[in-house]
Design a protein around this motif. Sequence first.
Motif, PDB file in Angstrom:
ATOM      1  N   LYS A  81      -4.802   5.883  -1.747  1.00 43.51           N
ATOM      2  CA  LYS A  81      -3.596   5.059  -1.776  1.00 43.51           C
ATOM      3  C   LYS A  81      -3.638   4.190  -3.029  1.00 43.51           C
ATOM      4  O   LYS A  81      -4.667   4.057  -3.671  1.00 43.51           O
ATOM      5  CB  LYS A  81      -3.518   4.143  -0.537  1.00 43.51           C
ATOM      6  N   ALA A  82      -2.514   3.573  -3.357  1.00 48.42           N
ATOM      7  CA  ALA A  82      -2.443   2.586  -4.425  1.00 48.42           C
ATOM      8  C   ALA A  82      -2.050   1.255  -3.797  1.00 48.42           C
ATOM      9  O   ALA A  82      -1.127   1.193  -2.985  1.00 48.42           O
ATOM     10  CB  ALA A  82      -1.427   2.990  -5.477  1.00 48.42           C
ATOM     11  N   LYS A  83      -2.765   0.209  -4.171  1.00 52.79           N
ATOM     12  CA  LYS A  83      -2.469  -1.133  -3.668  1.00 52.79           C
ATOM     13  C   LYS A  83      -1.859  -1.936  -4.813  1.00 52.79           C
ATOM     14  O   LYS A  83      -2.465  -2.069  -5.872  1.00 52.79           O
ATOM     15  CB  LYS A  83      -3.748  -1.812  -3.178  1.00 52.79           C
ATOM     16  N   ILE A  84      -0.672  -2.448  -4.582  1.00 52.97           N
ATOM     17  CA  ILE A  84       0.048  -3.234  -5.583  1.00 52.97           C
ATOM     18  C   ILE A  84       0.102  -4.669  -5.097  1.00 52.97           C
ATOM     19  O   ILE A  84       0.457  -4.929  -3.944  1.00 52.97           O
ATOM     20  CB  ILE A  84       1.482  -2.712  -5.772  1.00 52.97           C
ATOM     21  N   GLU A  85      -0.245  -5.598  -5.979  1.00 52.68           N
ATOM     22  CA  GLU A  85      -0.123  -7.016  -5.673  1.00 52.68           C
ATOM     23  C   GLU A  85       0.755  -7.653  -6.742  1.00 52.68           C
ATOM     24  O   GLU A  85       0.507  -7.465  -7.930  1.00 52.68           O
ATOM     25  CB  GLU A  85      -1.490  -7.687  -5.651  1.00 52.68           C
ATOM     26  N   ALA A  86       1.774  -8.371  -6.302  1.00 53.53           N
ATOM     27  CA  ALA A  86       2.685  -9.018  -7.237  1.00 53.53           C
ATOM     28  C   ALA A  86       3.066 -10.392  -6.701  1.00 53.53           C
ATOM     29  O   ALA A  86       3.487 -10.515  -5.546  1.00 53.53           O
ATOM     30  CB  ALA A  86       3.938  -8.177  -7.446  1.00 53.53           C
ATOM     31  N   ALA A  87       2.901 -11.404  -7.533  1.00 55.17           N
ATOM     32  CA  ALA A  87       3.328 -12.752  -7.181  1.00 55.17           C
ATOM     33  C   ALA A  87       4.759 -12.925  -7.670  1.00 55.17           C
ATOM     34  O   ALA A  87       5.063 -12.627  -8.825  1.00 55.17           O
ATOM     35  CB  ALA A  87       2.403 -13.779  -7.827  1.00 55.17           C
ATOM     36  N   VAL A  88       5.627 -13.394  -6.776  1.00 54.74           N
ATOM     37  CA  VAL A  88       7.041 -13.539  -7.137  1.00 54.74           C
ATOM     38  C   VAL A  88       7.562 -14.895  -6.677  1.00 54.74           C
ATOM     39  O   VAL A  88       7.051 -15.482  -5.729  1.00 54.74           O
ATOM     40  CB  VAL A  88       7.915 -12.417  -6.519  1.00 54.74           C
ATOM     41  N   ALA A 113      10.227  -0.779  -1.276  1.00 54.27           N
ATOM     42  CA  ALA A 113      10.492   0.092  -0.135  1.00 54.27           C
ATOM     43  C   ALA A 113      11.304   1.317  -0.542  1.00 54.27           C
ATOM     44  O   ALA A 113      10.983   2.445  -0.151  1.00 54.27           O
ATOM     45  CB  ALA A 113      11.211  -0.683   0.961  1.00 54.27           C
ATOM     46  N   ASN A 114      12.337   1.108  -1.327  1.00 52.69           N
ATOM     47  CA  ASN A 114      13.184   2.233  -1.736  1.00 52.69           C
ATOM     48  C   ASN A 114      12.458   3.191  -2.677  1.00 52.69           C
ATOM     49  O   ASN A 114      12.613   4.410  -2.576  1.00 52.69           O
ATOM     50  CB  ASN A 114      14.467   1.726  -2.382  1.00 52.69           C
ATOM     51  N   ALA A 115      11.661   2.653  -3.593  1.00 53.75           N
ATOM     52  CA  ALA A 115      10.966   3.504  -4.563  1.00 53.75           C
ATOM     53  C   ALA A 115       9.786   4.242  -3.945  1.00 53.75           C
ATOM     54  O   ALA A 115       9.445   5.343  -4.376  1.00 53.75           O
ATOM     55  CB  ALA A 115      10.500   2.670  -5.756  1.00 53.75           C
ATOM     56  N   ALA A 116       9.157   3.657  -2.925  1.00 57.26           N
ATOM     57  CA  ALA A 116       7.962   4.264  -2.331  1.00 57.26           C
ATOM     58  C   ALA A 116       8.291   5.229  -1.193  1.00 57.26           C
ATOM     59  O   ALA A 116       7.458   6.038  -0.803  1.00 57.26           O
ATOM     60  CB  ALA A 116       7.028   3.177  -1.818  1.00 57.26           C
ATOM     61  N   ILE A 135       0.885  -1.164   0.000  1.00 55.85           N
ATOM     62  CA  ILE A 135       0.000   0.000   0.000  1.00 55.85           C
ATOM     63  C   ILE A 135       0.923   1.214   0.000  1.00 55.85           C
ATOM     64  O   ILE A 135       1.709   1.399   0.939  1.00 55.85           O
ATOM     65  CB  ILE A 135      -0.907   0.032   1.252  1.00 55.85           C
ATOM     66  N   ILE A 136       0.836   2.043  -1.047  1.00 58.31           N
ATOM     67  CA  ILE A 136       1.757   3.164  -1.196  1.00 58.31           C
ATOM     68  C   ILE A 136       1.001   4.432  -1.560  1.00 58.31           C
ATOM     69  O   ILE A 136      -0.190   4.395  -1.874  1.00 58.31           O
ATOM     70  CB  ILE A 136       2.819   2.868  -2.281  1.00 58.31           C
ATOM     71  N   LYS A 137       1.718   5.545  -1.537  1.00 58.17           N
ATOM     72  CA  LYS A 137       1.148   6.808  -2.006  1.00 58.17           C
ATOM     73  C   LYS A 137       1.003   6.741  -3.529  1.00 58.17           C
ATOM     74  O   LYS A 137       1.910   6.252  -4.219  1.00 58.17           O
ATOM     75  CB  LYS A 137       2.050   7.974  -1.620  1.00 58.17           C
ATOM     76  N   PRO A 138      -0.123   7.196  -4.066  1.00 59.33           N
ATOM     77  CA  PRO A 138      -0.376   7.038  -5.507  1.00 59.33           C
ATOM     78  C   PRO A 138       0.676   7.670  -6.412  1.00 59.33           C
ATOM     79  O   PRO A 138       0.991   7.122  -7.461  1.00 59.33           O
ATOM     80  CB  PRO A 138      -1.736   7.715  -5.700  1.00 59.33           C
ATOM     81  N   PHE A 139       1.254   8.793  -6.012  1.00 61.95           N
ATOM     82  CA  PHE A 139       2.215   9.461  -6.895  1.00 61.95           C
ATOM     83  C   PHE A 139       3.551   8.727  -6.966  1.00 61.95           C
ATOM     84  O   PHE A 139       4.396   9.055  -7.796  1.00 61.95           O
ATOM     85  CB  PHE A 139       2.411  10.932  -6.497  1.00 61.95           C
ATOM     86  N   ARG A 140       3.756   7.703  -6.144  1.00 57.51           N
ATOM     87  CA  ARG A 140       4.980   6.901  -6.182  1.00 57.51           C
ATOM     88  C   ARG A 140       4.818   5.645  -7.040  1.00 57.51           C
ATOM     89  O   ARG A 140       5.755   4.874  -7.209  1.00 57.51           O
ATOM     90  CB  ARG A 140       5.396   6.487  -4.761  1.00 57.51           C
ATOM     91  N   LEU A 141       3.649   5.443  -7.624  1.00 57.75           N
ATOM     92  CA  LEU A 141       3.354   4.217  -8.352  1.00 57.75           C
ATOM     93  C   LEU A 141       4.292   3.977  -9.531  1.00 57.75           C
ATOM     94  O   LEU A 141       4.803   2.875  -9.712  1.00 57.75           O
ATOM     95  CB  LEU A 141       1.895   4.221  -8.824  1.00 57.75           C
ATOM     96  N   ASP A 142       4.542   4.973 -10.352  1.00 55.19           N
ATOM     97  CA  ASP A 142       5.423   4.789 -11.510  1.00 55.19           C
ATOM     98  C   ASP A 142       6.838   4.416 -11.087  1.00 55.19           C
ATOM     99  O   ASP A 142       7.469   3.559 -11.716  1.00 55.19           O
ATOM    100  CB  ASP A 142       5.450   6.047 -12.383  1.00 55.19           C
TER     101      ASP A 142
END
Length: 112
Positions: free
Chosen positions: A58-65, A78-81, A7-14
Amino acid sequence: MKLITAIIKPFRLDDVRNALAEVGVNGMTVTEVKGFGRQRGHTELYRGAEYVVDFLPKAKIEAAVADDLLDAAVEAIANAARTGKVGDGKIFVTQLEQALRIRTGETDEGAL
């Protein structure tokens, strides 16, 4: 396999999307959500009246890795957000039992 939910701030999504691509994460799902944590929202002034905004966008990102990509992916998010301010967000990691690519029938890490 793991499922990363951030869960991050929307402007950090890119920035987060680019950082994940650099470490080899091939896909993700993004949802626009609203919520609050310790910051408990904030007050705004509109036409002279003050009102409380309880839920912040907020922006919610889900990624399977795959397991071997987990640490790099979490660090990249963490570093980008990170802005260093309240409300930067959270990252959750859960075990992913099974994955299936519908088109080809590939399963588990092959489906990622």
